[in-house]
Design an enzyme around this catalytic site. Sequence first.
Site, PDB file in Angstrom:
ATOM      1  N   TYR A  49      -3.543  29.896 -34.656  1.00  0.00           N
ATOM      2  CA  TYR A  49      -4.048  28.635 -35.186  1.00  0.00           C
ATOM      3  C   TYR A  49      -4.174  28.745 -36.697  1.00  0.00           C
ATOM      4  O   TYR A  49      -4.611  29.778 -37.221  1.00  0.00           O
ATOM      5  CB  TYR A  49      -5.410  28.308 -34.564  1.00  0.00           C
ATOM      6  CG  TYR A  49      -5.987  26.991 -35.031  1.00  0.00           C
ATOM      7  CD1 TYR A  49      -5.408  25.787 -34.642  1.00  0.00           C
ATOM      8  CD2 TYR A  49      -7.098  26.949 -35.860  1.00  0.00           C
ATOM      9  CE1 TYR A  49      -5.925  24.575 -35.076  1.00  0.00           C
ATOM     10  CE2 TYR A  49      -7.624  25.745 -36.294  1.00  0.00           C
ATOM     11  CZ  TYR A  49      -7.036  24.558 -35.894  1.00  0.00           C
ATOM     12  OH  TYR A  49      -7.547  23.369 -36.324  1.00  0.00           O
ATOM     13  N   ASP A  78     -14.187  22.280 -47.210  1.00  0.00           N
ATOM     14  CA  ASP A  78     -13.286  21.574 -46.291  1.00  0.00           C
ATOM     15  C   ASP A  78     -13.614  20.077 -46.306  1.00  0.00           C
ATOM     16  O   ASP A  78     -14.158  19.531 -45.346  1.00  0.00           O
ATOM     17  CB  ASP A  78     -13.442  22.158 -44.887  1.00  0.00           C
ATOM     18  CG  ASP A  78     -12.478  21.526 -43.881  1.00  0.00           C
ATOM     19  OD1 ASP A  78     -11.447  20.975 -44.311  1.00  0.00           O
ATOM     20  OD2 ASP A  78     -12.784  21.577 -42.681  1.00  0.00           O
ATOM     21  N   ASP A 105      -3.716  22.611 -38.475  1.00  0.00           N
ATOM     22  CA  ASP A 105      -4.659  21.522 -38.715  1.00  0.00           C
ATOM     23  C   ASP A 105      -4.117  20.678 -39.871  1.00  0.00           C
ATOM     24  O   ASP A 105      -4.089  21.133 -41.013  1.00  0.00           O
ATOM     25  CB  ASP A 105      -6.018  22.140 -39.073  1.00  0.00           C
ATOM     26  CG  ASP A 105      -7.065  21.123 -39.478  1.00  0.00           C
ATOM     27  OD1 ASP A 105      -6.787  19.919 -39.464  1.00  0.00           O
ATOM     28  OD2 ASP A 105      -8.186  21.567 -39.817  1.00  0.00           O
ATOM     29  N   ASP A 136      -5.401  17.754 -40.805  1.00  0.00           N
ATOM     30  CA  ASP A 136      -6.455  16.827 -41.257  1.00  0.00           C
ATOM     31  C   ASP A 136      -6.144  15.405 -40.793  1.00  0.00           C
ATOM     32  O   ASP A 136      -5.838  15.191 -39.633  1.00  0.00           O
ATOM     33  CB  ASP A 136      -6.633  16.911 -42.769  1.00  0.00           C
ATOM     34  CG  ASP A 136      -7.330  18.196 -43.205  1.00  0.00           C
ATOM     35  OD1 ASP A 136      -7.893  18.885 -42.340  1.00  0.00           O
ATOM     36  OD2 ASP A 136      -7.294  18.515 -44.400  1.00  0.00           O
ATOM     37  N   HIS A 172      -2.306  18.922 -35.368  1.00  0.00           N
ATOM     38  CA  HIS A 172      -3.201  17.863 -34.905  1.00  0.00           C
ATOM     39  C   HIS A 172      -3.598  16.977 -36.070  1.00  0.00           C
ATOM     40  O   HIS A 172      -3.765  17.432 -37.206  1.00  0.00           O
ATOM     41  CB  HIS A 172      -4.410  18.397 -34.138  1.00  0.00           C
ATOM     42  CG  HIS A 172      -5.319  19.326 -34.873  1.00  0.00           C
ATOM     43  ND1 HIS A 172      -6.227  18.900 -35.806  1.00  0.00           N
ATOM     44  CD2 HIS A 172      -5.491  20.666 -34.781  1.00  0.00           C
ATOM     45  CE1 HIS A 172      -6.913  19.932 -36.271  1.00  0.00           C
ATOM     46  NE2 HIS A 172      -6.482  21.027 -35.673  1.00  0.00           N
ATOM     47  N   GLU A 177      -6.386  13.940 -37.090  1.00  0.00           N
ATOM     48  CA  GLU A 177      -7.708  13.484 -36.671  1.00  0.00           C
ATOM     49  C   GLU A 177      -7.981  12.040 -37.072  1.00  0.00           C
ATOM     50  O   GLU A 177      -7.232  11.448 -37.859  1.00  0.00           O
ATOM     51  CB  GLU A 177      -8.781  14.406 -37.242  1.00  0.00           C
ATOM     52  CG  GLU A 177      -8.882  14.378 -38.751  1.00  0.00           C
ATOM     53  CD  GLU A 177      -9.641  15.582 -39.295  1.00  0.00           C
ATOM     54  OE1 GLU A 177     -10.602  15.368 -40.044  1.00  0.00           O
ATOM     55  OE2 GLU A 177      -9.258  16.726 -38.993  1.00  0.00           O
ATOM     56  N   CYS A 197     -15.625  18.771 -42.566  1.00  0.00           N
ATOM     57  CA  CYS A 197     -15.600  19.698 -41.441  1.00  0.00           C
ATOM     58  C   CYS A 197     -16.136  19.018 -40.187  1.00  0.00           C
ATOM     59  O   CYS A 197     -17.137  18.306 -40.231  1.00  0.00           O
ATOM     60  CB  CYS A 197     -16.427  20.940 -41.776  1.00  0.00           C
ATOM     61  SG  CYS A 197     -16.654  22.057 -40.383  1.00  0.00           S
ATOM     62  N   ARG A 228      -6.718  14.677 -32.625  1.00  0.00           N
ATOM     63  CA  ARG A 228      -8.109  15.119 -32.635  1.00  0.00           C
ATOM     64  C   ARG A 228      -9.003  13.894 -32.844  1.00  0.00           C
ATOM     65  O   ARG A 228      -8.726  13.057 -33.715  1.00  0.00           O
ATOM     66  CB  ARG A 228      -8.332  16.125 -33.759  1.00  0.00           C
ATOM     67  CG  ARG A 228      -9.811  16.402 -34.039  1.00  0.00           C
ATOM     68  CD  ARG A 228      -9.990  17.465 -35.101  1.00  0.00           C
ATOM     69  NE  ARG A 228     -11.186  17.225 -35.891  1.00  0.00           N
ATOM     70  CZ  ARG A 228     -11.617  18.021 -36.865  1.00  0.00           C
ATOM     71  NH1 ARG A 228     -10.946  19.119 -37.164  1.00  0.00           N
ATOM     72  NH2 ARG A 228     -12.706  17.731 -37.547  1.00  0.00           N
ATOM     73  N   GLU A 277     -13.383  16.957 -30.590  1.00  0.00           N
ATOM     74  CA  GLU A 277     -14.174  17.810 -31.473  1.00  0.00           C
ATOM     75  C   GLU A 277     -15.661  17.685 -31.195  1.00  0.00           C
ATOM     76  O   GLU A 277     -16.169  16.613 -30.856  1.00  0.00           O
ATOM     77  CB  GLU A 277     -13.877  17.458 -32.937  1.00  0.00           C
ATOM     78  CG  GLU A 277     -14.651  18.250 -33.966  1.00  0.00           C
ATOM     79  CD  GLU A 277     -14.360  19.744 -33.962  1.00  0.00           C
ATOM     80  OE1 GLU A 277     -14.599  20.382 -32.923  1.00  0.00           O
ATOM     81  OE2 GLU A 277     -13.910  20.268 -35.002  1.00  0.00           O
ATOM     82  N   ASN A 316     -12.598  23.844 -29.292  1.00  0.00           N
ATOM     83  CA  ASN A 316     -12.857  24.522 -30.566  1.00  0.00           C
ATOM     84  C   ASN A 316     -14.123  25.361 -30.448  1.00  0.00           C
ATOM     85  O   ASN A 316     -15.230  24.823 -30.354  1.00  0.00           O
ATOM     86  CB  ASN A 316     -13.014  23.479 -31.673  1.00  0.00           C
ATOM     87  CG  ASN A 316     -13.255  24.102 -33.034  1.00  0.00           C
ATOM     88  OD1 ASN A 316     -13.180  25.316 -33.202  1.00  0.00           O
ATOM     89  ND2 ASN A 316     -13.568  23.273 -34.016  1.00  0.00           N
TER      90      ASN A 316
END
Length: 299
Positions: free
Chosen positions: A48, A62, A89, A91, A116, A118, A126, A161, A191, A213
């Site tokens: 990952y 983040d 990731d 974002d 992914h 989101e 985050c 996500r 998430e 996660n």
Amino acid sequence: MLYAQKTPADKRADFRAALASGGLLRLPGAFNPLSARLIEQKGFEGVYISGAVLSADLGLPDIGLTTLTEVAGRSKQIARMTELPAIVDADTGFGEPMNVARTVQEMEDAGVAGLHIEDQVNPKRCGHLDGKQVVDEHAALQRIRAAVDARRDPNFLIMARTDIRAVDGLQAAIDRAKALVDAGADAIFPEAMANLSEFEAIRAAVDVPLLANMTEFGKSELFTTQQLADVGMNIVIWPVSLLRLAMGAAMAGLDELTDAGNLTGKLGDMQHRSELYELIDYEGYNHFDSSIFNFRVAR
């Protein structure tokens, strides 16, 4: 020697096949290419690539400060160093739906097996921090549809996500997960689930692979791989764990230098030179040039 022997296309096909088996795939987070190779050496099923780790590696929080170019470049460096599939990731897709489409193709070119996207607003934060905001359903679905339309390799995994659980509750997360699957998402990353029953509720709602996660110091309890498998999860990530372990060890080493003046007391905690050389495959380079590997390392 050098990079992975498997092509990105083969890694994607293998990853799809592994997901179809129904088992739980374990993907620790790699904080650099060498750690990705270590993950492979230790027998895990994938790697990952965490946005939080990439931000931290740059000394940044983040909160959406990294760029597509930075993330794609680092992802390529990590993915090419291992035979394992890597998931990144991405974002919120680094912009509007057309930017999401470009993100997918850049990540395909970077050699990862999937990403992914989101449903947070920009700038994101985050997933385990308070104060998150999510976009409305229309905007969230637009992102996923754009990602699916842009995909060139049908085996490239488009995962959606959703962070809506922390904003509007579990039922909202269930409803959004269903809508994201209808929009074309191959997998769902719910998430900040609070407990196993919430993972079970998402599992009952959709018939696509689900990601759990298990980040430390977050909203979710740290469940075991067996517990997650028992409720039907298909992928588990530990996104920042290796970075946290490495930084914790680095902090202890610097303290030891301050207190003792040397690191003799920490030698047992270090990766031995011979272990590093084995991981890097120094000896393999001898096939290319015997002048490179012309020594032996004592353990």
